[in-house]
Enzyme design. Structure first.
Site, PDB file in Angstrom:
ATOM      1  N   PHE A 516       0.834  -1.196   0.000  1.00  0.00           N
ATOM      2  CA  PHE A 516       0.000   0.000   0.000  1.00  0.00           C
ATOM      3  C   PHE A 516       0.871   1.249   0.000  1.00  0.00           C
ATOM      4  O   PHE A 516       1.845   1.333   0.753  1.00  0.00           O
ATOM      5  CB  PHE A 516      -0.890   0.058   1.252  1.00  0.00           C
ATOM      6  CG  PHE A 516      -1.887  -1.047   1.375  1.00  0.00           C
ATOM      7  CD1 PHE A 516      -3.189  -0.890   0.936  1.00  0.00           C
ATOM      8  CD2 PHE A 516      -1.535  -2.268   1.954  1.00  0.00           C
ATOM      9  CE1 PHE A 516      -4.114  -1.906   1.064  1.00  0.00           C
ATOM     10  CE2 PHE A 516      -2.455  -3.289   2.091  1.00  0.00           C
ATOM     11  CZ  PHE A 516      -3.755  -3.108   1.645  1.00  0.00           C
ATOM     12  N   ASP A 517       0.495   2.223  -0.815  1.00  0.00           N
ATOM     13  CA  ASP A 517       1.066   3.545  -0.629  1.00  0.00           C
ATOM     14  C   ASP A 517       0.393   4.162   0.591  1.00  0.00           C
ATOM     15  O   ASP A 517      -0.747   3.817   0.905  1.00  0.00           O
ATOM     16  CB  ASP A 517       0.819   4.410  -1.864  1.00  0.00           C
ATOM     17  CG  ASP A 517       1.457   5.771  -1.739  1.00  0.00           C
ATOM     18  OD1 ASP A 517       2.660   5.832  -1.466  1.00  0.00           O
ATOM     19  OD2 ASP A 517       0.743   6.782  -1.898  1.00  0.00           O
ATOM     20  N   LYS A 518       1.085   5.044   1.284  1.00  0.00           N
ATOM     21  CA  LYS A 518       0.512   5.614   2.515  1.00  0.00           C
ATOM     22  C   LYS A 518      -0.463   6.750   2.229  1.00  0.00           C
ATOM     23  O   LYS A 518      -1.659   6.642   2.489  1.00  0.00           O
ATOM     24  CB  LYS A 518       1.619   6.105   3.451  1.00  0.00           C
ATOM     25  CG  LYS A 518       1.070   6.736   4.753  1.00  0.00           C
ATOM     26  CD  LYS A 518       2.178   7.195   5.675  1.00  0.00           C
ATOM     27  CE  LYS A 518       2.767   8.530   5.239  1.00  0.00           C
ATOM     28  NZ  LYS A 518       1.833   9.676   5.475  1.00  0.00           N
TER      29      LYS A 518
END
Length: 830
Positions: A516-518
């Site tokens: 996941f990107d934050k």
């Protein structure tokens, strides 16, 4: 089978002066990382007159030329006008075997680079404009009795620049007439009616022969007429296959029926054709259900819109809307266009496009001119989409997209294309069939001469060989995977998830790792200022004035937060004018204020590459704020520190529950990757329930991180589809969130969550798992029936029971696949 495409570099990348430019390296790396692309390299010119070319080797079964266009577009390049891209809905294609015949015939046509046809009649064609034309391809389809009833043409310069022709919509009145003209005298039901007539004539002939004293010619006439009705569509398919020098089940059935007639077993031959044609017709009906689920998406948008003209209102076709028009939407009406609200307040049910279960409140923009100048930056509370349903309040919207370019139109077109993308299992079954069918034919030839070894008449050997031919025909195997993929893609689209074909649909359910990107994925993507810490001798106002002045020129989410909260903090104080902004990718920005250089960015940017270092006081402040999970931005003017700004981006409310549901679905490893400081990344990851957090990553580091993960195991990358496009391209499956209204996100992702809602991800994963399970069930049924029937027919099972079992298994796998249309996500209720 590998295909190649060569593109002139000056056309692909017009601004690139030399072939050694870094843009070429980025483009080839992006392409080569994608599944289905075997190699992407530069092909140097051999003479001064020849342009350098980008050469891409790809598997057309795994990735289409249209998808390669999307990837090139994502890399900031354009593509040559040489290649055309067509997506058409054709009539007269009702099953997988017919689809394969049409596809192979088209592929053999001059100038056609790729031709893929789905069992639901969707056709995707890539062609060389220098060698053929759209009109020539249409003529070939008419010759194949597969006329076009709906067409979308994408220009070569952009994969989704579609031209919708008036009258080409599948729900137009003329479409029904067209279907009637080409489907037969009874329209689209002709095949079913012919099958029933065949059955009626068979029953009449059998009754006359066994139960009455009618003359023999009457029964024979009934059987011959049954042959005519039962074999009409089968004969047409067999002729097309023979032209391609290929034996398919249709040809084999005709041979078996003709053989039965030659032996005087007219009743059995008619029974074979009746059961086969009835099975075809029912398969056509079942596949039509899945096709109608997709067609229903296209019918969501209204055909007309009420537009304000001066002081009055006028109703016009949606095709006549132009950008900037003001559309009046009454309560409980469907919206006719994409745009933003300019008058009125209401709640809008966006479920038809985004799958959101709760209506979204909408309010007018504060500045129409500013919103119109940058429509893609308009926030969700102002933006609306065609096909969604207005709530209790009347609203007026400013149109930002033409009818052919709305989010709904793009979704419908992409879902249609997805039908033609083969999954890994389908590619395997296609390879299996290429070996299995010749093997069956060889066995049949051996059985034809069994009478020379076994003491039996030739009639019995021939009959047994025909029964084996019927039993071993892999009809159910051919439709097992396409029917499941079609149903799965249609169900996903209805739930607000765009899945681009069988590959991503199957792969998503096989993954055990997600990255996941934050920012904007696990967090809200709307950070707020929590701390303003000026340096010694600097006031908070002085710090914020400079920060706001510079960040006004940037479109980064952190910049937007500083401007929004900073202006509120300053309360109308005068703010200086900044200029000459330059972005330092992944680190910060540089600009000029009153002739002085201003730097705003991460602490790691300072003290390197010629930038002044931060003071010990600023370094200590940053350390303290990071321990509290804050994202920090240092501000420096000239060589003097102005101070530190701390920001906090709160995790999404649904993030923790979503992560728990994904773990329950079998996702064993989840990693959060972020450009933020490691401690900040770890704090956010811990809050949402993710064990691994990789921080301090530059954009190129994210790509390397995904490549490293993919080398260990299949992995999906979840991001916004814009900033994360390179990392997503390197993942097994790229998943974009909040893709509605974002062309880039729609084009780059393998799976697009239309709503900006993380809770849709478990729905997509769960649907993929169910699709994989249904495909496995279908393969067991289709191969199991063949494995049982072949020995049974060798041992004496008749043609009639063999056909019944054969067609029964085909219908079983199709109706089993249709169960996916009713899939429900237990956690999300979709």
């Amino acid at each position: 089978m590998s295909e190649r495409i060569r593109l002139d570099i000056p056309v692909v990348l017009p601004d690139v002066g030399i072939a050694a430019d870094r843009c070429i390296a980025r483009l080839t790396a992006l392409l080569a990382a994608h599944e289905g692309v075997e190699e992407a390299h530069l092909r140097n010119s051999t003479s001064a007159e020849t342009l350098p070319q980008l050469c891409v080797h790809y598997d057309p079964d795994a990735v289409s030329l249209a998808r390669i266009r999307d990837m090139i577009s994502t890399a900031g390049a354009t593509i040559t006008d040489q290649f055309g891209h067509l997506v058409w809905q054709a009539e007269g294609i009702s099953h997988q075997r017919r689809a394969r015949t049409v596809a192979e015939t088209l592929s053999a046509s001059p100038g056609v680079v790729e031709a893929v046809v789905s069992a639901a009649g969707m056709i995707r064609i890539e062609f060389d404009r220098q060698k053929t034309s759209e009109e020539a391809i249409r003529a070939e389809l008419d010759r194949l009795d597969a006329p076009i009833i709906t067409s979308e043409t994408a220009s070569a310069s952009h994969a989704h620049d579609h031209k919708h022709r008036k009258g080409d919509h599948s729900n137009d009145n003329d479409a029904e007439g067209h279907d009637h003209a080409h489907g037969g005298i009874f329209g689209s039901q002709t095949e079913l009616i012919f099958a029933l007539l065949c059955g009626g004539l068979l029953a009449s002939g059998f009754a006359a022969e066994k139960l009455t004293s009618a003359p023999p010619w009457f029964s024979l006439t009934c059987y011959l007429a049954a042959y005519g009705f039962g074999g009409w569509f089968t004969l047409r398919e067999a002729i097309d296959n023979l032209r391609l020098k290929r034996f398919e089940i249709d040809t084999l059935m005709l041979v078996a029926a003709a053989g039965a007639g030659a032996l005087g077993a007219w009743a059995e031959g008619a029974l074979l054709l009746f059961l086969f044609s009835l099975g075809h017709a029912l398969e056509h009906y079942a596949m039509g259900r899945a096709k109608r689920a997709i067609e229903a998406l296209a019918e969501l948008a209204p055909r007309t819109a009420m537009v304000r003209r001066g002081e009055g209102q006028v109703e016009i076709p949606v095709e006549d809307l132009v950008i900037g028009d003001t559309v009046v939407v009454k309560p409980n009406e469907r919206l006719a266009a994409d745009g933003f609200v300019v008058t009125g307040r209401s709640s809008v049910n966006q479920a038809p496009v985004t799958g959101e279960s709760v209506s979204v409140d909408k309010e007018p923009v504060s500045d129409r001119a500013q919103a119109a100048s940058r429509p893609d930056t308009v926030s969700a509370e102002h933006r609306v989409f065609a096909g969604t349903i207005n709530g209790p309040g009347a609203i007026e919207i400013a149109v930002t997209r033409l009818s052919a370019d709305t989010t709904l139109a793009k979704v419908v077109q992409m879902v249609s294309e997805a039908e033609t993308q083969k999954s890994p299992t389908q590619r395997f079954t296609d390879r299996f069939e290429r070996v299995f069918v010749p093997t069956v034919l060889a066995l049949v030839m051996v059985l034809l001469f069994a009478w020379t070894v076994v003491d039996e008449p030739f009639r019995d050997s021939f009959y047994r060989a025909m029964a084996v031919l019927v039993a071993a025909s892999p009809c159910a195997l051919a439709i097992a995977t396409p029917s499941a993929v079609l149903s799965g893609v249609a169900r996903a689209a209805r739930g607000g998830v765009l899945i681009k074909g069988g590959g991503p649909l199957e792969n998503l359910g096989s993954l055990t790792a997600l990255a996941f990107d934050k920012t904007g994925t696990l967090t809200e993507g709307r950070p707020r200022i929590t701390d303003i810490v000026p340096a010694s001798g600097v006031s908070e106002s002085d710090l914020m004035k400079i920060a706001v002045a510079v960040e006004r020129l940037s479109d980064h989410p952190l910049a937007a937060a500083i401007v929004r909260d900073g202006e509120q903090f300053l309360g109308g104080q005068d703010i200086p004018v900044a200029s000459d902004l330059s972005s330092l990718t992944g680190r910060g920005v540089q600009a000029s204020v009153a002739g002085k250089i201003v730097l705003i960015g991460k602490a790691e940017m300072f003290g390197h590459d010629g930038f002044p270092a931060l003071s010990s006081q600023s370094a200590q402040t940053i350390e303290h704020l990071r321990e509290q999970g804050r994202t920090t931005m240092a501000v420096q003017i000239g060589d003097r520190d102005l101070g530190i700004i701390g920001l906090l981006d709160t995790p999404r409310a649904a993030a923790k529950q979503t992560i728990a549901r994904l773990k329950a679905l079998g996702i064993l490893r989840m990693i959060m990757i972020s450009g933020d400081n490691q401690r900040v990344a770890a704090a956010v990851a811990g809050e949402v329930g993710i064990d691994e957090a990789w921080g301090d990553l530059m954009p190129e580091d994210k790509v390397a991180a995904i490549a490293k993960l993919r080398a260990e195991m299949p992995v999906a990358m979840v991001g916004d589809g814009v900033n994360d496009a390179p990392a997503m391209a390197n993942a097994t499956v790229g998943i974009a969130m909040g893709a509605a209204g974002s062309d880039v996100a729609l084009e780059t992702a393998d799976v697009a969550l239309m709503a900006d809602d993380l809770s849709h991800l478990p729905f997509a994963v769960g649907l993929s798992l169910s699709t994989r399970w249904v495909i496995r069930q279908n393969l067991v049924v289709s191969l199991g029936v063949v494995a049982l029937l072949v020995p049974a027919t060798v041992m004496g099972l008749g043609i009639g029971p063999a056909v019944m079992a054969h067609e029964g298994s085909t219908l079983l796998v199709v109706f089993n696949a249709l169960r996916l249309l009713a899939y429900r996500d237990n956690g999300g209720g979709k």
